[in-house]
Design an enzyme around this catalytic site. Sequence first.
Site, PDB file in Angstrom:
ATOM      1  N   HIS A  46      12.065 -59.030  -5.646  1.00 54.76           N
ATOM      2  CA  HIS A  46      11.512 -59.998  -6.065  1.00 54.76           C
ATOM      3  C   HIS A  46      10.366 -60.804  -5.540  1.00 54.76           C
ATOM      4  O   HIS A  46      10.022 -61.872  -5.938  1.00 54.76           O
ATOM      5  CB  HIS A  46      12.391 -61.339  -6.393  1.00 54.76           C
ATOM      6  CG  HIS A  46      13.580 -61.435  -5.234  1.00 54.76           C
ATOM      7  ND1 HIS A  46      14.819 -61.236  -5.318  1.00 54.76           N
ATOM      8  CD2 HIS A  46      13.252 -61.675  -4.039  1.00 54.76           C
ATOM      9  CE1 HIS A  46      15.392 -61.326  -4.088  1.00 54.76           C
ATOM     10  NE2 HIS A  46      14.463 -61.676  -3.399  1.00 54.76           N
ATOM     11  N   TYR A  73       6.122 -57.216  10.417  1.00 58.09           N
ATOM     12  CA  TYR A  73       5.726 -56.061   9.808  1.00 58.09           C
ATOM     13  C   TYR A  73       4.280 -55.842  10.570  1.00 58.09           C
ATOM     14  O   TYR A  73       3.708 -54.607  10.219  1.00 58.09           O
ATOM     15  CB  TYR A  73       5.362 -55.941   8.301  1.00 58.09           C
ATOM     16  CG  TYR A  73       6.615 -56.525   7.540  1.00 58.09           C
ATOM     17  CD1 TYR A  73       7.889 -56.111   7.941  1.00 58.09           C
ATOM     18  CD2 TYR A  73       6.530 -57.018   6.215  1.00 58.09           C
ATOM     19  CE1 TYR A  73       9.041 -56.093   7.311  1.00 58.09           C
ATOM     20  CE2 TYR A  73       7.725 -57.244   5.487  1.00 58.09           C
ATOM     21  CZ  TYR A  73       9.134 -56.825   6.054  1.00 58.09           C
ATOM     22  OH  TYR A  73      10.019 -57.263   5.364  1.00 58.09           O
TER      23      TYR A  73
END
Length: 488
Positions: free
Chosen positions: A171, A258
């Site tokens: 989502h 990340y």
Amino acid sequence: MSFKIAIIGAGSVGFTKKLFTDILCVPEFKDIEFALTDISEHNLGMIKAILDRIVEANNLPTKVTATTDRRKALEGARYIISCVRVGGLEAYADDIRIPLKYGIDQCVGDTICAGGILYGQRNIPVILDFCKDIREVADTGAKFLNYANPMAMNTWAAIEYGKVDTVGLCHGVQHGAEQIAEVLGAKSPKELDYVCSGINHQTWFIELRLNGRPIGKDELIAAFGAHPVYSKQEKLRIDVLKRFGVYSTESNGHLSEYLPWYRKRPDEITRWIDMSDWIHGETGGYLRYSTETRNWFETEYPQFLEAASKPIEPAKRSNEHASHILEALETNRVYRGHFNVKNNGVIANLPQDAIIESPGFVDRFGINMAAGITLPEACAATCMASINVQRMSVHAAIAGDIDLLKLAVLHDPLVGAVSTPEEVWQMVDEMVVAQAQWLPQYAHAVPAAKERLSKSRVKTREWAGAARRSVRSIEELRAEKAALKQAG
């Protein structure tokens, strides 16, 4: 319509309830069967009681069954939804704790980085077991909807090695679009049209239109900078927007882990994160949140059961993809969403075998991806770094190859920014030994790893991280909720 949906890991109680009520917002689906399965009888009992209460309160013919026998739950299922967390919070705690000893500070640790890679090693053997059962006992052509992280690795394994029709669902894109619509002053997120593409948790809004009007980089930067909340909570995300020229779907905390630039030193971490909520960068934030949520649910279960007696409100159907995909496949009402699938040329400048997240359309013919997308070069480069780690991680999990696993961790962007090769080798040995009960493919490697650990001279430290908070008690959570209610 009458068909069967199996939910694996249905003991993820809140999320299972959301999926269940979303699906029952489709009028044609009232006669379907939900088969719940989990390794925890306790959790299964709680969620079944909640779903039974919803069925009763809404006078529905919907059938709900629950069993710890996964194959029985999958028998004849047309759709299988997975929301499992292999190893639960016990293994997850090690995903955060052990890397901290080597200076690696993660906010979530469930996608890549040291924690996400080990999470994938635990999940992939189980995912392949799911796929075997689906091939053998589910409905012919059954579709596997994976909600579990690490999304790309799990989906990669299910498609490449499980040989099952699989789509990964998240989502993040929807939440990012809601933010953009808000800062641009839209009355509804539906006023925003966009193309968002990349890989899971590293998708990029490469085209934006508000009521048909193109939105450029400078306008978006100004809008986020002027927002009284997001300008503080999304500092890192806004910095990436300024440098890359496009906005990332992922939260401030997720995005920070990340990349190799923002969490490499403690003083840098505190500079870029915001502590108003876990998702903005707190050390081990999602572990704390998940622990508190579990404790809250266990304690306040009677309230959750009572709330299940309310009528289903179709107007409050969530934007989670699952119910909309099923509706499109079964009724031919077309749905546009963002799906995790094998690339196969959809994104021109990412590898063919990568699991991408990109726009697609669903109807009775299936999921059809919009091809011909080219990412901005910086976005593609960032995605490539993670794809290479994901590929090695999947191959290591399949083969039980601890040397390849170490190389995957070594090539992780944040790990590489913080740790030396010697530290990575020892850290992986330590994590594999600590999580051996969930890593059957590495059983042969555990004795040698223990031996190496007994002789290692690599120094570690007991470190809570740059921005760690303690798990709050039920009393503290009650007080906070009461204060928020009074203030609101």
